[in-house]
Design a protein around this motif. Structure first.
Motif, short mmCIF file in Angstrom:
data_model
loop_
_atom_site.label_atom_id
_atom_site.label_comp_id
_atom_site.label_asym_id
_atom_site.label_seq_id
_atom_site.Cartn_x
_atom_site.Cartn_y
_atom_site.Cartn_z
N UNK A 8 0.84 -1.21 0.00
CA UNK A 8 0.00 0.00 0.00
C UNK A 8 0.87 1.25 0.00
N UNK A 9 1.94 1.22 0.78
CA UNK A 9 2.85 2.36 0.80
C UNK A 9 3.57 2.49 -0.54
N UNK A 10 3.94 1.36 -1.14
CA UNK A 10 4.61 1.41 -2.44
C UNK A 10 3.66 1.93 -3.52
N UNK A 11 2.38 1.52 -3.45
CA UNK A 11 1.42 2.01 -4.42
C UNK A 11 1.21 3.52 -4.27
N UNK A 12 1.15 4.00 -3.01
CA UNK A 12 1.01 5.44 -2.78
C UNK A 12 2.22 6.19 -3.30
N UNK A 24 0.30 10.11 6.28
CA UNK A 24 -0.91 10.78 6.76
C UNK A 24 -2.18 10.17 6.19
N UNK A 25 -2.17 9.87 4.90
CA UNK A 25 -3.42 9.48 4.24
C UNK A 25 -3.56 7.96 4.03
N UNK A 26 -2.46 7.23 4.06
CA UNK A 26 -2.53 5.81 3.73
C UNK A 26 -2.16 4.93 4.92
N UNK A 27 -0.99 5.16 5.50
CA UNK A 27 -0.45 4.23 6.50
C UNK A 27 -1.03 4.48 7.89
N UNK A 72 -2.84 2.00 10.57
CA UNK A 72 -2.01 1.59 11.70
C UNK A 72 -2.67 1.93 13.04
N UNK A 73 -3.23 3.12 13.14
CA UNK A 73 -3.86 3.52 14.39
C UNK A 73 -5.12 2.70 14.65
N UNK A 74 -5.82 2.35 13.60
CA UNK A 74 -7.01 1.52 13.77
C UNK A 74 -6.63 0.14 14.30
#
Length: 215
Positions: free
Chosen positions: A115-119, A131-134, A138-140
């Motif tokens: 997901x981070x690589x796609x972003x 801020x918008x993806x990870x 993570x907090x959830x």
């Protein structure tokens, strides 16, 4: 010796209020600094990761009581004369920051790397990826252990009594010494901790079951 009356109960309740206020301050401050620690621990820059890891190792590897002593007796050495409220708040905030930082670091690393690589492929900067993806994911995922730590932090405020902070357990001790009725005093204190911590513990357990079922 005096009788155990409504005044003694009010004194214990005042200690419970101090426990709650200190817990909120420490958890809020620890959350802010803990997020920075988590981001530093997962940053690509080594000069950020190493100090953050050292900070976590120190506060996880030493007793909270010692940390409170270091703040209360150490700050005056550097010219900062603080009262017990400030010392307890600073000590518990640093303690919370280390533990929350590590909890949230685990959450960040649990987010699938793809997901981070796609972003990144979409042109998002590191700050925007976090801020918008990870971070939202993570907090959830870290919400249940975060609530569990809050319960431990609330109970850990009792150690602040050693530097003179009058919280729930210390107020019960003072009432016990004045009335010679320790069972009543500590019984009310135990009830206070239970009423505060039990709902949070059940909530954390429910969140864990919910996220486990959704996984």
């Amino acid at each position: 010796m005096r009788e155990f009356t409504i005044n003694e109960i009010w004194m214990i309740l005042a200690g419970a209020q101090a426990t709650l206020v200190l817990s909120v301050i420490a958890f809020t401050g620890g959350g802010i600094f803990g997020l920075l620690v988590a981001l530093a621990r997962t940053a690509p820059m080594r000069w950020l990761r190493v100090p953050a890891a050292g900070f976590i190792d120190f506060f996880q590897g030493t007793p909270m009581l010692l940390q409170l002593f270091l703040v209360f007796y150490g700050l005056p050495v550097f010219g900062f004369h603080v009262n017990v409220w400030v010392a307890a708040a600073v000590g518990l905030t640093l303690h919370a920051a280390a533990f929350l930082g590590e909890i949230w670091r685990g959450g960040v690393q649990a987010v699938p790397r793809g997901q981070s690589e796609a972003a990144s492929a979409l042109g998002l900067s590191y700050v925007h990826r976090m801020r918008y993806v990870v971070l939202p994911q993570a907090l959830r995922m870290s919400f249940a252990p975060t609530i569990g730590f809050l319960v431990q932090l609330i109970k850990g405020t009792s150690l602040a009594a050693i530097i003179g902070f009058v919280e729930l357990s210390r107020s019960a001790q003072l009432v016990s010494s004045a009335t010679y009725k320790p069972l009543w005093a500590y019984g009310f204190a135990a009830l206070g901790y239970f009423l505060i911590c039990f709902p949070l513990s059940r909530y954390a357990a429910r969140l864990e079951r919910r996220y486990a079922a959704a996984a």
